[in-house]
Design an enzyme around this catalytic site. Structure first.
Site, short mmCIF file in Angstrom:
data_model
loop_
_atom_site.label_atom_id
_atom_site.label_comp_id
_atom_site.label_asym_id
_atom_site.label_seq_id
_atom_site.Cartn_x
_atom_site.Cartn_y
_atom_site.Cartn_z
N ASP A 141 0.93 -1.12 -0.13
CA ASP A 141 -0.17 0.07 0.09
C ASP A 141 0.91 1.16 -0.03
OD1 ASP A 141 0.73 -0.33 2.97
OD2 ASP A 141 -0.94 -1.38 3.10
N ASP A 174 -8.34 -5.76 14.39
CA ASP A 174 -9.57 -5.93 13.88
C ASP A 174 -9.70 -7.00 12.87
OD1 ASP A 174 -8.48 -4.52 12.01
OD2 ASP A 174 -9.91 -2.86 12.16
#
Length: 258
Positions: free
Chosen positions: A65, A134
């Site tokens: 990314d 998460d």
């Protein structure tokens, strides 16, 4: 999916480096992740380069990314981060390390172009991954499509707050990233996910033993034909089948590669 449990984070890094070294020696295309978890592995690979002559001269690498709006030479860009933490300490060619173009005029097209560049390179042979508390991988937060390509994502407010320590102020933190999608990641031939610490234990349990769900993006690894998850004992504390994973590794055939 193979779950490999080691006692300490240091042993996780060593095991990951052991898995990566043959790929490096074979001139493989590497998928690199930033973040704190892979740092020990990168440091071990740098040590092997310096002390044992492990060469990266024939490798290519693709980053997961990049921030949208930051030039590549910005100190907090992910391209500069991976240079600072890893690639400038080994003999990989600068032009062999690619990252998404966060300065492109057309970000959607930049995502498509990045996926095409990976395909034209023959695909990623082994992709290093971390995991968030998460269950996110890359910047694929919960709710991400399980078959998504490289695309624009908006950072979670908590991520913006967490990353503010690297910038002059929270206002300077980019709000968007261009990230490989879960579909792009799944195209790598071998996925190598690393996790350490008790704060990652619930996410590890969800990725390995929970349902495949957009609620835990990392659970998509269950669908991959060659996924290796290396964790320390602290990150293994929530696993229901921990003892079986340990037994399976102890009885692994000598010929079987991780």
């Amino acid at each position: 999916m193979e779950i490999v449990i080691r006692k300490t984070p240091e042993q996780v890094s060593l095991q990951a480096a052991d898995i990566l070294e043959p790929y490096v020696s074979e001139g493989a295309t590497l998928g690199l992740a930033t973040g704190s978890t892979p740092l020990g592995t990168y440091q071990e690979l740098i040590r092997r380069h310096n002390e044992s002559g492990l060469s990266f001269a024939n490798n290519q690498a693709f980053l997961l990314d990049e921030y949208v709006g930051l030039p590549r030479d910005h100190e907090q860009s992910y391209y500069r981060t991976i240079r600072r933490e890893f690639t400038e300490h080994i003999d990989i060619k600068d032009e062999a390390v690619s990252s998404p173009d966060g300065l492109a005029d057309n970000i959607d097209e930049a995502g498509r172009a990045y996926d095409e560049r990976i395909r034209n390179a023959g695909g990623v042979d082994i992709q290093i991954l971390g995991i968030g508390t998460d269950g996110h991988i890359g910047f694929n937060e919960p709710g991400s499509s399980l078959n998504s390509p490289t695309r624009l994502k908006t950072l979670h407010p908590q991520t913006v707050s967490d990353n503010a320590r690297f910038f002059d102020s929270e206002d300077d933190v980019p709000r968007h990233v261009l990230t490989q999608g879960l579909g792009t990641i799944q195209h790598a031939r071998h996925l190598l996910l690393l996790a350490t610490g008790k704060n990652k234990a619930a996410a590890v349990q969800a990725l390995a033993e929970g349902p495949v769900s957009a609620s835990c993006p990392a659970s998509v690894l269950q669908l991959h034909p060659h996924a290796t998850v290396i964790i320390d004992e602290a990150a293994a504390t929530c696993l229901e089948h921990k003892e079986y994973y340990i037994f399976a590794e102890k009885n692994k055939p000598e010929w079987q590669r991780y």
